[in-house]
Motif scaffolding. Sequence first.
Motif, PDB file in Angstrom:
ATOM      1  N   THR A 241      39.072  50.929  29.956  1.00  0.00           N
ATOM      2  CA  THR A 241      38.973  50.927  31.137  1.00  0.00           C
ATOM      3  C   THR A 241      39.382  49.441  31.897  1.00  0.00           C
ATOM      4  O   THR A 241      39.923  49.312  33.060  1.00  0.00           O
TER       5      THR A 241
ATOM      6  N   GLY B  14      37.640  43.844  33.228  1.00  0.00           N
ATOM      7  CA  GLY B  14      37.333  45.034  33.411  1.00  0.00           C
ATOM      8  C   GLY B  14      36.415  45.371  32.264  1.00  0.00           C
ATOM      9  O   GLY B  14      36.230  46.736  32.180  1.00  0.00           O
TER      10      GLY B  14
ATOM     11  N   ARG C 185      39.706  37.813  43.388  1.00  0.00           N
ATOM     12  CA  ARG C 185      39.275  39.045  42.711  1.00  0.00           C
ATOM     13  C   ARG C 185      37.729  38.745  42.194  1.00  0.00           C
ATOM     14  O   ARG C 185      37.310  39.798  41.883  1.00  0.00           O
TER      15      ARG C 185
ATOM     16  N   SER D  22      41.632  48.732  35.209  1.00  0.00           N
ATOM     17  CA  SER D  22      41.138  47.834  36.265  1.00  0.00           C
ATOM     18  C   SER D  22      42.432  46.801  36.604  1.00  0.00           C
ATOM     19  O   SER D  22      42.703  46.443  37.557  1.00  0.00           O
ATOM     20  N   ARG D  23      42.947  46.461  35.490  1.00  0.00           N
ATOM     21  CA  ARG D  23      43.850  45.426  35.499  1.00  0.00           C
ATOM     22  C   ARG D  23      45.194  45.958  36.319  1.00  0.00           C
ATOM     23  O   ARG D  23      45.895  45.435  37.374  1.00  0.00           O
TER      24      ARG D  23
ATOM     25  N   ALA E  61      44.306  46.485  40.020  1.00  0.00           N
ATOM     26  CA  ALA E  61      44.502  45.014  40.648  1.00  0.00           C
ATOM     27  C   ALA E  61      45.740  44.394  40.764  1.00  0.00           C
ATOM     28  O   ALA E  61      45.921  43.280  41.374  1.00  0.00           O
TER      29      ALA E  61
ATOM     30  N   THR F 169      35.366  57.259  38.871  1.00  0.00           N
ATOM     31  CA  THR F 169      35.302  55.740  38.536  1.00  0.00           C
ATOM     32  C   THR F 169      36.565  55.421  37.633  1.00  0.00           C
ATOM     33  O   THR F 169      37.265  56.186  37.122  1.00  0.00           O
ATOM     34  N   LEU F 170      36.439  54.035  37.542  1.00  0.00           N
ATOM     35  CA  LEU F 170      37.591  53.766  36.690  1.00  0.00           C
ATOM     36  C   LEU F 170      37.598  54.361  35.025  1.00  0.00           C
ATOM     37  O   LEU F 170      38.658  54.698  34.414  1.00  0.00           O
TER      38      LEU F 170
ATOM     39  N   PRO G 233      38.409  52.421  45.334  1.00  0.00           N
ATOM     40  CA  PRO G 233      37.612  50.868  45.076  1.00  0.00           C
ATOM     41  C   PRO G 233      37.190  50.447  46.308  1.00  0.00           C
ATOM     42  O   PRO G 233      37.595  50.867  47.433  1.00  0.00           O
TER      43      PRO G 233
ATOM     44  N   HIS H  68      32.651  48.333  41.558  1.00  0.00           N
ATOM     45  CA  HIS H  68      33.229  47.569  40.737  1.00  0.00           C
ATOM     46  C   HIS H  68      34.010  46.452  41.004  1.00  0.00           C
ATOM     47  O   HIS H  68      34.887  45.686  40.481  1.00  0.00           O
TER      48      HIS H  68
END
Length: 351
Positions: free
Chosen positions: A22, A331, A132, A26-27, A30, A10-11, A54, A153
Amino acid sequence: MDEAETRKFTLKDIATELGLSTATVSRAIAGNTAISEETRALVVQAAARMGYQPLQRARKTVSSRGGLSEQVCVVLPLALGLGGQLGNPFELTLLGGIGAALRERRRDFSICWQTPHDDNSLIEFVKEAPYRGFIFFGQSQFHDTLNRFAAAHLPMAVWGVETEDQKYCSVGTDNYDGGFRATRHMIRSGRKRVAFFGSMPPIAEARTALSQIAQRLEGYKAALASEGLSYDPEIVQTPLSSRYEGADSVENLIERGIAFDAIVAASDIVALGAIQALQRYRLRVPEDVAVIGYDDIDVASFSSPQLSTVRQDVIKAGNMLVSKVLRMMDGHRATSERLPTELIIRGSCGA
């Protein structure tokens, strides 16, 4: 077989590995330009090494910054058997609440032209969409797929109900309590034959437990029981949704000779259609038949008589949906919430 092939990372795992938050991970994945190229490269390399997978979505963009657009997309899936007309006054008001909340945050949003009608079409839409964040109106038969999106996510919030096995974030109102209070008011006003009007998804094809109207119906049943009245399925009308649902339900009961002295409708549109039909049959509202709707759309207070209804705070709901999806885009986690309803008494049910 190595660990990456047997375990789904996972993240949070990647963040722990690199000593980052986290939200930063996430950023970085993305493609957010607020993250340095050095950090992004470290995150991407760690994700590849750990086999992180993801939700795969095409990297189309409407933004000059690259990566996915920071816009939010509002999706109105086509619920099985319930038609696909965009124009329900309540949904349009909720869209207005979402738009107002995003405008305050200097964000744009789009309404998709596609209407996903099954799991495959919904998955394909999300894969190809250049956004997003997503706000879904309702979950119906898409519950399992929305759970998969949440596990991957995907930043999203759903306008709808909440269930025990739900992994995604939803915002909605207490439908059970709304149905209960409307029905109890009718009974305590002296009504003995309270009908319920409201469309439901086909039981064989969709989870009725995920229907807001099904929860209002459960509240209706509970109110009957609490006031010592028996549940009579003959005066419960649950046809497929249409513009004429309320009128058709009235005609069906009258033509079959089924007595009723009140109607609890699952929406204001249904209630207003019922009032028109009652007036055609020269039945007085509320003297002969009292009526309560649901939603408190603008036209409810301008009808004749003015429509009693169960109010949902649409502006607050829109703001909450936006807050939650933007939080996930940054995130963070977001939890589901239920908003209270308010019973508004006007002329259509007397006092």
